[in-house]
Write an enzyme that holds these catalytic residues in place. Structure first.
Site, PDB file in Angstrom:
ATOM      1  N   ASP A  31      39.110 -37.958 -15.592  1.00 10.91           N
ATOM      2  CA  ASP A  31      38.719 -36.614 -15.157  1.00 10.91           C
ATOM      3  C   ASP A  31      39.880 -35.685 -15.426  1.00 10.91           C
ATOM      4  OD1 ASP A  31      37.982 -34.308 -13.452  1.00 10.91           O
ATOM      5  OD2 ASP A  31      36.483 -35.658 -12.608  1.00 10.91           O
ATOM      6  N   SER A  36      37.475 -30.349  -9.986  1.00  7.98           N
ATOM      7  CA  SER A  36      37.624 -31.294  -8.863  1.00  7.98           C
ATOM      8  C   SER A  36      39.091 -31.354  -8.471  1.00  7.98           C
ATOM      9  CB  SER A  36      37.114 -32.681  -9.249  1.00  7.98           C
ATOM     10  OG  SER A  36      37.724 -33.103 -10.441  1.00  7.98           O
ATOM     11  N   ALA A  81      31.277 -36.249 -16.875  1.00 11.93           N
ATOM     12  CA  ALA A  81      32.156 -35.103 -17.151  1.00 11.93           C
ATOM     13  C   ALA A  81      31.407 -34.041 -17.936  1.00 11.93           C
ATOM     14  CB  ALA A  81      33.378 -35.565 -17.940  1.00 11.93           C
ATOM     15  N   LEU A  83      30.651 -29.375 -17.971  1.00 12.87           N
ATOM     16  CA  LEU A  83      30.600 -28.090 -17.268  1.00 12.87           C
ATOM     17  C   LEU A  83      29.138 -27.871 -16.884  1.00 12.87           C
ATOM     18  CD1 LEU A  83      32.932 -26.062 -19.665  1.00 12.87           C
ATOM     19  CD2 LEU A  83      33.526 -27.131 -17.470  1.00 12.87           C
ATOM     20  N   SER A 124      19.533 -33.644 -16.996  1.00 13.61           N
ATOM     21  CA  SER A 124      19.039 -32.746 -15.947  1.00 13.61           C
ATOM     22  C   SER A 124      17.563 -32.454 -16.150  1.00 13.61           C
ATOM     23  CB  SER A 124      19.830 -31.439 -16.030  1.00 13.61           C
ATOM     24  OG  SER A 124      19.199 -30.428 -15.301  1.00 13.61           O
ATOM     25  N   TYR A 148      23.806 -24.229 -21.185  1.00 17.16           N
ATOM     26  CA  TYR A 148      24.005 -25.462 -20.413  1.00 17.16           C
ATOM     27  C   TYR A 148      22.839 -26.434 -20.643  1.00 17.16           C
ATOM     28  CZ  TYR A 148      23.699 -28.668 -16.493  1.00 17.16           C
ATOM     29  OH  TYR A 148      23.560 -29.813 -15.738  1.00 17.16           O
ATOM     30  N   LYS A 152      22.507 -30.381 -22.582  1.00 15.08           N
ATOM     31  CA  LYS A 152      21.889 -31.610 -22.053  1.00 15.08           C
ATOM     32  C   LYS A 152      20.835 -32.128 -23.041  1.00 15.08           C
ATOM     33  CE  LYS A 152      24.360 -31.903 -18.429  1.00 15.08           C
ATOM     34  NZ  LYS A 152      25.395 -32.929 -18.408  1.00 15.08           N
ATOM     35  N   ARG A 230      11.456 -27.184  -5.189  1.00 17.71           N
ATOM     36  CA  ARG A 230      12.281 -28.094  -5.980  1.00 17.71           C
ATOM     37  C   ARG A 230      12.264 -29.489  -5.356  1.00 17.71           C
ATOM     38  NH1 ARG A 230      11.941 -24.170  -8.479  1.00 17.71           N
ATOM     39  NH2 ARG A 230      13.538 -22.925  -9.542  1.00 17.71           N
ATOM     40  N   PRO A 290      16.117 -14.142 -12.487  1.00 15.87           N
ATOM     41  CA  PRO A 290      15.646 -14.329 -13.870  1.00 15.87           C
ATOM     42  C   PRO A 290      15.839 -15.779 -14.321  1.00 15.87           C
ATOM     43  CG  PRO A 290      17.098 -12.419 -13.716  1.00 15.87           C
ATOM     44  CD  PRO A 290      17.160 -13.114 -12.383  1.00 15.87           C
ATOM     45  N   ASP A 292      14.224 -18.391 -13.293  1.00 11.22           N
ATOM     46  CA  ASP A 292      13.729 -19.380 -12.328  1.00 11.22           C
ATOM     47  C   ASP A 292      12.264 -19.725 -12.596  1.00 11.22           C
ATOM     48  OD1 ASP A 292      15.943 -19.906 -10.851  1.00 11.22           O
ATOM     49  OD2 ASP A 292      15.323 -18.798  -9.057  1.00 11.22           O
TER      50      ASP A 292
END
Ligand code: NAD
Ligand code: UD1
Length: 334
Positions: A31, A36, A81, A83, A124, A148, A152, A230, A290, A292
């Site tokens: 890490d 963290s 690991a 962002l 995700s 992001y 993924k 959710r 916005p 969602d």
């Protein structure tokens, strides 16, 4: 198994390290502490009485990471690991693509070089985009709305192609829904820098009086009470899912939803927090955020059937543990 856990001092990684050690695995953590703190290592040691080997390295740096593979007989990698702020990824796309994609490529390259056959990846539910719930793993993925999410989806494709080309390289793509809660000790939990974007860390800061009120983004969705729905999952259940995933890794590409299979609205979540913890959370309804979507929850039957894993902890336990952790912040320094 000797398992390299990247991002092992972060929110989900630290809880997973604990569950791996409790299941008698040996853990090496890599890490760079970008999101963290080193004292998480002390806290892990306090909980499990074992101090995992720690390397402060950036996992996009191949030479530094290679040293770990030469020093230890790594048998599996769990790659946390990365962002993870959706908003930040829009303003800093290159940082996100570089960090999240290069790290995945460096690690998979070294796995092939050193004969490491098991790779578990933190994906995700965001890769599904806006599609009807419950979401099943086999639905066609929609383009996500931010860098992001794209990192993924792209990492999933990179790992899939590598596994298809290399028979021995087995990959598990774990699609997390909404991880919340904290370790029952109150030592480990989610503590984002600055003003939180996600619901639960925002709620705990409001309950503590550090933020004046929660803004609820919209009450006009087609849901039980108009607020967004959710699939919240306790981080300890999620951590246990990783142990099952690496222990039951089949050849090829395996993709699993890790959620509870149940949808909970924002208002239901906030009301549970106030009822269980006997603390006020003032809120105001504002416009929709916005990007969602109304509803997102998992079909969890595949993980249940193939991994023999099922989330067990309830919403009440999630809000209890999140509040316990928040209250202990700053009180315990190890
Ligand atoms: P986190 O930020 O708490 O943990 C990530 C850890 O990785 C941090 O300790 C950070 O210092 C480290 N890190 C980041 N880039 C690094 C690099 N290049 N080299 C070495 N270390 C690096 O996040 P988290 O919530 O524990 O999430 C873990 C993973 O799960 C991430 O990949 C995230 O995208 C994914 N994920 C998280 C959520 C969520 O809601 N928390 C949901 C879906 C997927
Ligand atoms: C976010 C990420 C998503 C990631 C997921 C899992 C965004 C846009 N998406 O999704 O990529 O995979 O977390 O961690 O950030 N809410 C409020 N007020 C707040 C915060 C949130 O009302 O201050 C509402 C949201 O509108 C939503 C729900 O709470 O209905 C959950 O929000 P959040 O915790 O941000 O998670 P996601 O939107 O599911």
């Amino acid at each position: 198994m000797n398992i390299l856990v990247t991002g092992g001092l972060g929110f989900i990684g630290s809880h997973t390290v604990i569950e791996l050690i409790k299941s008698n695995h040996t853990v090496v953590i890599a890490d760079n502490l970008i999101n963290s703190k080193i004292d998480v290592l002390n806290k892990i040691e306090t909980v499990v009485n074992v101090r995992p080997t720690f390397y402060q390295v950036d996992v996009t740096n191949e030479l530094d990471v290679e040293e770990i593979f030469t020093n230890h007989k790594i048998e599996g990698v769990i790659h946390f690991a990365g962002l993870k702020s959706v908003g930040e990824s829009v303003s800093k796309p290159l940082e996100y693509y570089y960090n999240n994609l290069v790290s995945t490529m460096v690690l998979s390259k070294l796995c092939l070089k050193y004969g490491v056959e098991k790779f578990v990846f933190s994906s995700s539910a965001t890769v599904y985009g806006d599609q009807p719930s419950p979401l099943k793993e086999e639905v066609e993925l929609k383009r996500t709305t931010n860098p992001y999410g794209e990192t993924k989806a792209m990492s999933e494709r990179i790992l899939t192609d590598i596994a298809n080309a290399h028979e021995k390289f087995a990959v598990s793509l774990l699609r997390y829904f909404n991880p919340v809660g904290a370790h029952e000790s109150g030592l480990l939990g989610e503590n984002p820098n600055g003003i939180p974007n996600n619901l639960m860390p925002f709620v705990t800061k409001v309950a503590k009086g550090e933020l004046p009120k929660l803004t609820i983004f919209g009450d006009d969705y087609d849901t039980v009470d108009g607020t967004g729905v959710r699939d919240y999952i306790h981080v300890v259940d999620l951590a246990k899912g990783h142990v099952k995933a690496i222990e039951n890794l089949n050849k090829g590409v395996n993709c699993y939803n890790l959620g509870t299979g149940k949808g909970t609205s924002v208002l239901e979540m906030v009301n549970a927090f106030m009822r269980v913890n006997q603390v006020a959370v003032p809120y105001e309804i504002v416009d929709r955020r916005p990007g969602d979507i109304a509803t997102c929850y998992a079909d969890v039957s595949k993980a249940e059937y193939e991994l023999d894993w099922k989330a067990e902890l309830t919403i009440d336990e999630m809000v209890r543990d999140a509040w316990n952790f928040e209250q202990k912040q700053g009180l315990i320094e190890l």
